[in-house]
Write a protein that holds these residues in place. Structure first.
Motif, mmCIF file in Angstrom:
data_model
loop_
_atom_site.group_PDB
_atom_site.id
_atom_site.type_symbol
_atom_site.label_atom_id
_atom_site.label_comp_id
_atom_site.label_asym_id
_atom_site.label_seq_id
_atom_site.Cartn_x
_atom_site.Cartn_y
_atom_site.Cartn_z
ATOM 1 N N TYR A 14 -23.189 -49.135 -58.579
ATOM 2 C CA TYR A 14 -24.441 -49.492 -57.920
ATOM 3 C C TYR A 14 -25.315 -50.305 -58.852
ATOM 4 C CZ TYR A 14 -22.793 -45.852 -54.826
ATOM 5 O OH TYR A 14 -22.026 -45.098 -53.981
ATOM 6 N N MET A 15 -25.856 -51.403 -58.327
ATOM 7 C CA MET A 15 -26.742 -52.286 -59.082
ATOM 8 C C MET A 15 -28.056 -52.405 -58.308
ATOM 9 S SD MET A 15 -23.868 -55.098 -60.183
ATOM 10 C CE MET A 15 -23.230 -55.286 -58.538
ATOM 11 N N ALA A 16 -29.041 -53.066 -58.891
ATOM 12 C CA ALA A 16 -30.365 -53.160 -58.287
ATOM 13 C C ALA A 16 -30.351 -53.816 -56.901
ATOM 14 C CB ALA A 16 -31.309 -53.915 -59.205
ATOM 15 N N ASN A 17 -29.527 -54.820 -56.719
ATOM 16 C CA ASN A 17 -29.545 -55.542 -55.440
ATOM 17 C C ASN A 17 -28.224 -55.491 -54.695
ATOM 18 O OD1 ASN A 17 -32.223 -56.476 -55.639
ATOM 19 N ND2 ASN A 17 -31.560 -57.957 -57.163
ATOM 20 N N GLY A 18 -27.388 -54.546 -55.020
ATOM 21 C CA GLY A 18 -26.100 -54.446 -54.347
ATOM 22 C C GLY A 18 -25.178 -53.524 -55.108
ATOM 23 N N PHE A 19 -23.927 -53.635 -54.807
ATOM 24 C CA PHE A 19 -22.944 -52.816 -55.496
ATOM 25 C C PHE A 19 -21.645 -53.585 -55.631
ATOM 26 C CE2 PHE A 19 -23.082 -51.584 -51.002
ATOM 27 C CZ PHE A 19 -21.783 -51.855 -50.593
ATOM 28 N N ARG A 20 -20.840 -53.151 -56.602
ATOM 29 C CA ARG A 20 -19.542 -53.757 -56.833
ATOM 30 C C ARG A 20 -18.485 -52.706 -56.521
ATOM 31 N NH1 ARG A 20 -19.405 -55.678 -62.490
ATOM 32 N NH2 ARG A 20 -19.551 -53.459 -62.786
ATOM 33 N N VAL A 21 -17.456 -53.087 -55.803
ATOM 34 C CA VAL A 21 -16.383 -52.166 -55.450
ATOM 35 C C VAL A 21 -15.419 -52.061 -56.633
ATOM 36 C CG1 VAL A 21 -14.461 -51.733 -53.866
ATOM 37 C CG2 VAL A 21 -16.586 -52.750 -53.002
ATOM 38 N N LEU A 22 -15.281 -50.854 -57.151
ATOM 39 C CA LEU A 22 -14.352 -50.593 -58.249
ATOM 40 C C LEU A 22 -12.997 -50.138 -57.707
ATOM 41 C CD1 LEU A 22 -16.773 -48.677 -60.638
ATOM 42 C CD2 LEU A 22 -16.173 -51.109 -60.677
ATOM 43 N N THR A 23 -13.037 -49.303 -56.676
ATOM 44 C CA THR A 23 -11.831 -48.848 -55.992
ATOM 45 C C THR A 23 -12.072 -49.009 -54.497
ATOM 46 O OG1 THR A 23 -11.427 -47.201 -57.712
ATOM 47 C CG2 THR A 23 -10.237 -46.920 -55.644
ATOM 48 N N PRO A 24 -11.276 -49.812 -53.816
ATOM 49 C CA PRO A 24 -11.497 -50.040 -52.377
ATOM 50 C C PRO A 24 -11.384 -48.754 -51.561
ATOM 51 C CG PRO A 24 -9.924 -51.614 -53.272
ATOM 52 C CD PRO A 24 -10.149 -50.579 -54.325
ATOM 53 N N GLY A 25 -12.177 -48.691 -50.521
ATOM 54 C CA GLY A 25 -12.167 -47.578 -49.586
ATOM 55 C C GLY A 25 -13.081 -47.913 -48.430
ATOM 56 N N ASP A 26 -13.205 -47.002 -47.481
ATOM 57 C CA ASP A 26 -14.039 -47.289 -46.316
ATOM 58 C C ASP A 26 -15.342 -46.505 -46.299
ATOM 59 O OD1 ASP A 26 -12.986 -44.785 -45.739
ATOM 60 O OD2 ASP A 26 -12.630 -45.226 -43.624
ATOM 61 N N HIS A 27 -15.549 -45.598 -47.271
ATOM 62 C CA HIS A 27 -16.775 -44.800 -47.291
ATOM 63 C C HIS A 27 -17.072 -44.275 -48.691
ATOM 64 C CE1 HIS A 27 -13.716 -41.626 -47.106
ATOM 65 N NE2 HIS A 27 -14.633 -40.831 -47.627
ATOM 66 N N VAL A 28 -18.321 -43.781 -48.851
ATOM 67 C CA VAL A 28 -18.720 -43.013 -50.024
ATOM 68 C C VAL A 28 -19.345 -41.725 -49.500
ATOM 69 C CG1 VAL A 28 -19.056 -44.984 -51.576
ATOM 70 C CG2 VAL A 28 -20.953 -44.199 -50.169
#
Length: 66
Positions: A14-28
């Protein structure tokens, strides 16, 4: 072989203006309620603790000073 991301939890940074996918998936998973949050519905997170929240109310409660 292609792998489906359906019904798999994602790992995000998680970043200030978005997020980067480290491991693909459909939910958190919501850090407070444990509810599944579809990636496309994810709007609330805490950058410092790297936690996701299902609603603004849950995010406010979790980040309120104690």
């Amino acid at each position: 072989m292609l792998m489906s991301n359906t019904d798999r939890p994602a790992r995000l940074h998680y970043m200030a203006n978005g997020f980067r996918v480290l491991t693909p998936g459909d939910h958190v998973t919501c850090a407070v309620s444990g509810a599944r949050i579809a990636i496309e519905d994810l709007r609330y997170w805490d950058v410092a603790s790297q936690r996701a929240f299902a609603s603004p109310t849950l995010a406010s409660e979790a980040m309120a000073p104690r």
